[in-house]
Design an enzyme around this catalytic site. Sequence first.
Site, PDB file in Angstrom:
ATOM      1  N   CYS A  72      28.442  25.910  39.431  1.00 13.01           N
ATOM      2  CA  CYS A  72      28.767  26.918  38.418  1.00 13.01           C
ATOM      3  C   CYS A  72      27.616  27.097  37.435  1.00 13.01           C
ATOM      4  CB  CYS A  72      30.047  26.513  37.675  1.00 13.01           C
ATOM      5  SG  CYS A  72      30.446  27.616  36.298  1.00 13.01           S
ATOM      6  N   CYS A  75      28.513  26.004  33.520  1.00 12.61           N
ATOM      7  CA  CYS A  75      28.711  24.626  33.089  1.00 12.61           C
ATOM      8  C   CYS A  75      27.420  24.110  32.456  1.00 12.61           C
ATOM      9  CB  CYS A  75      29.091  23.749  34.277  1.00 12.61           C
ATOM     10  SG  CYS A  75      30.757  24.054  34.922  1.00 12.61           S
ATOM     11  N   HIS A 118      35.022  23.357  32.886  1.00 11.94           N
ATOM     12  CA  HIS A 118      35.202  24.344  33.952  1.00 11.94           C
ATOM     13  C   HIS A 118      36.664  24.516  34.350  1.00 11.94           C
ATOM     14  CE1 HIS A 118      33.732  26.574  37.539  1.00 11.94           C
ATOM     15  NE2 HIS A 118      34.785  26.041  38.144  1.00 11.94           N
ATOM     16  N   ASN A 158      37.666  38.936  31.106  1.00  9.77           N
ATOM     17  CA  ASN A 158      38.379  39.145  32.355  1.00  9.77           C
ATOM     18  C   ASN A 158      38.764  37.770  32.889  1.00  9.77           C
ATOM     19  OD1 ASN A 158      37.660  41.877  32.210  1.00  9.77           O
ATOM     20  ND2 ASN A 158      35.815  41.560  33.414  1.00  9.77           N
ATOM     21  N   HIS A 169      34.616  29.837  35.631  1.00  8.88           N
ATOM     22  CA  HIS A 169      34.482  29.153  34.341  1.00  8.88           C
ATOM     23  C   HIS A 169      35.043  30.023  33.205  1.00  8.88           C
ATOM     24  CE1 HIS A 169      32.275  25.947  32.058  1.00  8.88           C
ATOM     25  NE2 HIS A 169      32.517  26.813  31.088  1.00  8.88           N
ATOM     26  N   HIS A 171      35.139  32.225  30.409  1.00 10.89           N
ATOM     27  CA  HIS A 171      34.078  32.959  29.727  1.00 10.89           C
ATOM     28  C   HIS A 171      34.505  34.401  29.509  1.00 10.89           C
ATOM     29  CE1 HIS A 171      33.406  34.472  33.795  1.00 10.89           C
ATOM     30  NE2 HIS A 171      32.592  35.394  33.306  1.00 10.89           N
ATOM     31  N   GLN A 173      32.624  38.442  28.003  1.00 14.74           N
ATOM     32  CA  GLN A 173      31.379  39.196  27.942  1.00 14.74           C
ATOM     33  C   GLN A 173      31.331  40.027  26.658  1.00 14.74           C
ATOM     34  OE1 GLN A 173      30.031  40.890  31.854  1.00 14.74           O
ATOM     35  NE2 GLN A 173      32.097  40.321  32.512  1.00 14.74           N
TER      36      GLN A 173
END
Length: 347
Positions: A72, A75, A118, A158, A169, A171, A173
């Site tokens: 990933c 991470c 994660h 999303n 992971h 997250h 934007q």
Amino acid sequence: MKRTSTRLADGREILYYDTDDGAARAFPDTRPLGAAPAQGASEVRRDPLLGDAVVIASHRQGRTYHPPADACPLCPSTEGRASEIPAPDYEVAVFENRFPSLAGDTGRCEVICFTPDHRTSFAELDEERAALVLAAWTDRTAELSAQQGVRQVYCFENRGTEIGVTLAHPHGQIYAFPFVTSRTTRMLATVAAHRARTGGNLFEEVLAAERAEGTRVVLEAEHWTAFVPYAARWPYEVHLYPHHRVPDLPALGDAARAEFPRVYLELLRRFDRLFDRPDPTPYISAWHQAPAGEGRADFALHLELFTVRRTADKLKYLAGTESGMEAYMNDVRPEDAAARLREVAGR
């Protein structure tokens, strides 16, 4: 909050946000990366009939797609495996996207990582970490809005493969658009017409009406109200408004800012309780903010949260009417959706 800014191997900026003022995050990126995407890699075109902006970003076809957990890129870096985040640990990290839809003269795309873990999700964060994410969103909105050519800043998350997420992971934007998005443009036109016709603010009136009527209210706190909109497009869709209208995150008052983590985490946890499934509910969580420098007087900061899941084993697809004509057909009555979201409180 401490903010540390440094650079990745290809020149992209990375920022660490920490609650501990003594946190040291200036770790070098040791990867042999090529140069970051050149300005002009993306192109903004206007639809001549609708006037909508469309971003052409053909260089993104080779972006990272569903890597295994041990590869990933979000991470922390470990000995023998360098990731997009050079530090061996972090609280919240923001960096320029390696495969941006917008870059240079066409704006900027950033990735915000909510946690180094994660295996978790935003809903599982504690209130302190959620507050730090809010501080990072606020900081990025303020800084990006002030940059030349940026017209609107959009912070969003999303979650879930059903949404189209390619990295598991936790997250989100942050996009800095060189144009005002079509949805915001339509909102502003409707609100301006209402002001001219009645002298009132439509955002304020919608919130007041939902709070007074109550049927679609999901959660009401001292400074925030969450409700399913009267004409919801999605099976389970919630709009979250601060009671005091402000144009964007930097303008949010201290009291509303302090209360937000508790309210938002409760909403996300209710979404995860909606369906009897072992996997978390897929969703999109989107901050709607006023454009930079225009349309700010009447706009209302708010968050829109929705899922594409309509039952435990069925998804809501945007088919012919929605995708072809933008005529939405919702399978769940907004009042029933609100009742369900109240029902799963505190389980």
